[in-house]
Motif scaffolding. Sequence first.
Motif, mmCIF file in Angstrom:
data_model
loop_
_atom_site.group_PDB
_atom_site.id
_atom_site.type_symbol
_atom_site.label_atom_id
_atom_site.label_comp_id
_atom_site.label_asym_id
_atom_site.label_seq_id
_atom_site.Cartn_x
_atom_site.Cartn_y
_atom_site.Cartn_z
ATOM 1 N N UNK A 53 0.827 -1.209 0.000
ATOM 2 C CA UNK A 53 0.000 0.000 0.000
ATOM 3 C C UNK A 53 0.862 1.259 0.000
ATOM 4 N N UNK A 54 0.615 2.122 -0.968
ATOM 5 C CA UNK A 54 1.327 3.397 -1.058
ATOM 6 C C UNK A 54 0.502 4.443 -0.293
ATOM 7 N N UNK A 55 1.166 5.176 0.600
ATOM 8 C CA UNK A 55 0.494 6.209 1.387
ATOM 9 C C UNK A 55 1.486 7.299 1.714
ATOM 10 N N UNK A 56 0.985 8.358 2.333
ATOM 11 C CA UNK A 56 1.836 9.471 2.742
ATOM 12 C C UNK A 56 1.977 9.450 4.252
ATOM 13 N N UNK A 57 3.199 9.715 4.714
ATOM 14 C CA UNK A 57 3.456 9.816 6.150
ATOM 15 C C UNK A 57 4.046 11.192 6.400
ATOM 16 N N UNK A 58 3.690 11.781 7.524
ATOM 17 C CA UNK A 58 4.213 13.108 7.825
ATOM 18 C C UNK A 58 4.452 13.299 9.298
ATOM 19 N N UNK A 59 5.343 14.191 9.590
ATOM 20 C CA UNK A 59 5.682 14.514 10.967
ATOM 21 C C UNK A 59 6.948 15.339 10.990
ATOM 22 N N UNK A 60 7.638 15.288 12.103
ATOM 23 C CA UNK A 60 8.899 16.001 12.255
ATOM 24 C C UNK A 60 10.060 15.031 12.073
ATOM 25 N N UNK A 101 12.390 19.542 11.587
ATOM 26 C CA UNK A 101 11.474 20.251 10.707
ATOM 27 C C UNK A 101 10.417 19.304 10.153
ATOM 28 N N UNK A 102 9.310 19.864 9.675
ATOM 29 C CA UNK A 102 8.225 19.077 9.130
ATOM 30 C C UNK A 102 8.544 18.505 7.762
ATOM 31 N N UNK A 103 8.018 17.320 7.507
ATOM 32 C CA UNK A 103 8.182 16.676 6.207
ATOM 33 C C UNK A 103 6.995 15.777 5.928
ATOM 34 N N UNK A 104 6.787 15.486 4.634
ATOM 35 C CA UNK A 104 5.786 14.522 4.199
ATOM 36 C C UNK A 104 6.475 13.628 3.181
ATOM 37 N N UNK A 105 6.335 12.324 3.353
ATOM 38 C CA UNK A 105 6.934 11.370 2.422
ATOM 39 C C UNK A 105 5.878 10.461 1.827
ATOM 40 N N UNK A 106 6.070 10.078 0.571
ATOM 41 C CA UNK A 106 5.180 9.134 -0.106
ATOM 42 C C UNK A 106 5.949 7.844 -0.312
ATOM 43 N N UNK A 107 5.333 6.720 -0.003
ATOM 44 C CA UNK A 107 6.003 5.431 -0.169
ATOM 45 C C UNK A 107 5.191 4.327 0.475
ATOM 46 N N UNK A 108 5.899 3.270 0.903
ATOM 47 C CA UNK A 108 5.215 2.130 1.520
ATOM 48 C C UNK A 108 5.998 1.661 2.740
ATOM 49 N N UNK A 114 9.772 2.575 6.527
ATOM 50 C CA UNK A 114 9.010 3.253 5.488
ATOM 51 C C UNK A 114 9.963 3.539 4.343
ATOM 52 N N UNK A 115 9.695 3.000 3.180
ATOM 53 C CA UNK A 115 10.543 3.186 1.998
ATOM 54 C C UNK A 115 9.924 4.292 1.152
ATOM 55 N N UNK A 116 10.538 5.463 1.223
ATOM 56 C CA UNK A 116 9.989 6.644 0.561
ATOM 57 C C UNK A 116 10.420 6.721 -0.891
ATOM 58 N N UNK A 117 9.484 7.083 -1.747
ATOM 59 C CA UNK A 117 9.788 7.331 -3.154
ATOM 60 C C UNK A 117 9.828 8.835 -3.425
ATOM 61 N N UNK A 118 9.263 9.618 -2.498
ATOM 62 C CA UNK A 118 9.253 11.079 -2.628
ATOM 63 C C UNK A 118 9.251 11.694 -1.240
ATOM 64 N N UNK A 119 10.038 12.756 -1.062
ATOM 65 C CA UNK A 119 10.100 13.485 0.200
ATOM 66 C C UNK A 119 9.819 14.956 -0.087
ATOM 67 N N UNK A 120 8.889 15.518 0.669
ATOM 68 C CA UNK A 120 8.589 16.946 0.577
ATOM 69 C C UNK A 120 8.921 17.582 1.920
ATOM 70 N N UNK A 121 9.498 18.776 1.874
ATOM 71 C CA UNK A 121 9.838 19.494 3.099
ATOM 72 C C UNK A 121 9.123 20.837 3.095
ATOM 73 N N UNK A 122 9.096 21.461 4.240
ATOM 74 C CA UNK A 122 8.481 22.784 4.346
ATOM 75 C C UNK A 122 9.139 23.737 3.359
ATOM 76 N N UNK A 123 8.417 24.795 2.949
ATOM 77 C CA UNK A 123 9.009 25.713 1.996
ATOM 78 C C UNK A 123 9.363 27.066 2.594
ATOM 79 N N UNK A 124 9.114 27.293 3.847
ATOM 80 C CA UNK A 124 9.631 28.448 4.572
ATOM 81 C C UNK A 124 9.658 28.107 6.051
ATOM 82 N N UNK A 125 10.128 29.037 6.882
ATOM 83 C CA UNK A 125 10.327 28.675 8.279
ATOM 84 C C UNK A 125 9.046 28.473 9.065
ATOM 85 N N UNK A 126 7.892 28.913 8.559
ATOM 86 C CA UNK A 126 6.667 28.753 9.337
ATOM 87 C C UNK A 126 5.677 27.757 8.733
ATOM 88 N N UNK A 127 5.875 27.351 7.478
ATOM 89 C CA UNK A 127 4.910 26.462 6.838
ATOM 90 C C UNK A 127 5.094 25.017 7.277
#
Length: 149
Positions: A53-60, A101-108, A114-127
């Motif tokens: 199952x492919x899903x997104x996980x997020x946290x610090x 810092x906050x991040x969201x990863x897509x994978x399984x 968790x094996x991530x295929x994509x990692x997204x990070x915040x785009x400024x210091x408050x987002x």
Amino acid sequence: MKTLKKKRRVQIVIVAVVALAVASSLIGYALKDGINFFRSPSEVMAEPPAPHEVFRIGGLVEEDSLERGQGAVIRFRVTDGGASVPVVYEGVLPDLFEEGQGMVGTGSFDGQVFRASEILAKHDESYMPKEVVDALKEQGVYQDPANGG
């Protein structure tokens, strides 16, 4: 004559309903692989998803957990304050990716990592992504930067 008109109208309605059902089914089938549900680390550890199952996980990104391995392999842990999940990613991390810092990863999740295929990070210091903020608030860990932390 009236019954023939009424029969034709009923037939048209039935054909339209069947066509709508078929179209809805085809759209749902086409989109099923494109839907990625969001989960927090606590949810992943409490109820591990199926390995495929492919899903997104997020946290610090957990402090002192970032390890750069051979080549472009990166290992770290993501936490929501309640649980922590090890993550492995092969690729180039976003420029603003860092510990604490906050991040969201897509994978399984294979049951251990968790094996991530994509990692997204915040785009400024408050987002921080809404899903991550909600998960951190649920754990009582989130501090609003607009209110001084």
